[in-house]
Scaffold this motif. Structure first.
Motif, short mmCIF file in Angstrom:
data_model
loop_
_atom_site.label_atom_id
_atom_site.label_comp_id
_atom_site.label_asym_id
_atom_site.label_seq_id
_atom_site.Cartn_x
_atom_site.Cartn_y
_atom_site.Cartn_z
N ASN A 74 0.83 -1.21 0.00
CA ASN A 74 0.00 0.00 0.00
C ASN A 74 0.87 1.26 0.00
O ASN A 74 0.39 2.34 0.32
CB ASN A 74 -0.96 -0.01 1.19
CG ASN A 74 -0.22 -0.01 2.52
OD1 ASN A 74 1.00 -0.16 2.56
ND2 ASN A 74 -0.95 0.14 3.61
N LYS A 75 2.13 1.11 -0.37
CA LYS A 75 3.06 2.24 -0.41
C LYS A 75 2.95 3.00 -1.72
O LYS A 75 2.60 2.43 -2.75
CB LYS A 75 4.50 1.75 -0.24
CG LYS A 75 4.81 1.16 1.12
CD LYS A 75 6.26 0.80 1.19
CE LYS A 75 6.64 0.40 2.60
NZ LYS A 75 8.09 0.21 2.72
N ALA A 76 3.31 4.27 -1.67
CA ALA A 76 3.42 5.08 -2.89
C ALA A 76 4.73 4.73 -3.57
O ALA A 76 5.73 4.43 -2.92
CB ALA A 76 3.38 6.56 -2.55
N LEU A 77 4.72 4.74 -4.89
CA LEU A 77 5.92 4.51 -5.69
C LEU A 77 6.29 5.84 -6.34
O LEU A 77 5.47 6.44 -7.03
CB LEU A 77 5.65 3.45 -6.77
CG LEU A 77 6.76 3.18 -7.77
CD1 LEU A 77 7.97 2.54 -7.08
CD2 LEU A 77 6.26 2.27 -8.89
N VAL A 78 7.51 6.30 -6.09
CA VAL A 78 7.99 7.56 -6.66
C VAL A 78 9.06 7.22 -7.69
O VAL A 78 10.10 6.67 -7.35
CB VAL A 78 8.57 8.49 -5.57
CG1 VAL A 78 8.96 9.83 -6.16
CG2 VAL A 78 7.60 8.66 -4.41
#
Length: 160
Positions: A74-78
């Motif tokens: 559920n992490k953001a990917l940058v």
């Protein structure tokens, strides 16, 4: 070929005004008081440390692997789309590295557009640097250019 989004307007104006005609000194001072658009792009000493959680990908398979890993979390990917010849990319690189340690709840990936042109085309990258933030497998925002403050604000917004 993507274009490098580096603007020298204020730097050029300051140089021109400071080297031509002394009566323009007032104008130089006015421009310097306004601040430079570049001031927020330069890394401060604490931002240019060598510690980093950035994953540099060098193959399409490795990128796909990172993207799948992101989709399962559920992490953001940058994603930082960069180029070795791009001045603004080199300028904001240490800042991107420091943001990767500051926002440990996000995954940071660096893609060289010359090394992985198929990934760049897939993500429709047309200028460098381009930062794409992905959440739940979908692009939620894109930052084009070395805009430190905007990048940090958006990472904070989508990584919490």
């Amino acid at each position: 070929m993507p274009k490098c989004s580096f603007l020298l307007s204020q730097v050029s104006v300051l140089f021109f005004l400071s080297t031509h005609k002394p009566r323009r000194k007032r104008k130089v001072n006015e421009i310097q008081k306004m601040g430079s658009f570049m001031s927020s792009a330069y890394a401060t000493p604490e931002e240019s440390g060598s510690e980093s959680n950035v994953i540099a990908v060098h193959s399409k398979d490795r990128f796909d692997e990172q993207f799948q890993a992101h989709k399962n979390s559920n992490k953001a990917l940058v994603i930082d789309f960069t180029a070795t010849w791009c001045g603004p990319c080199r300028m904001i690189g240490p800042i991107f590295n420091s943001l990767s340690t500051k926002f440990s709840q996000a995954i940071f990936v660096k893609v060289d557009v010359d090394e992985l042109p198929e990934v760049s085309r897939e993500w429709q990258v047309q200028a460098m640097p381009t930062f794409v933030i992905v959440k739940d497998g979908k692009e939620v925002t894109r930052i084009v250019g070395a805009k430190k403050d905007e990048l940090e604000r958006k990472i904070q917004m989508f990584s919490s």
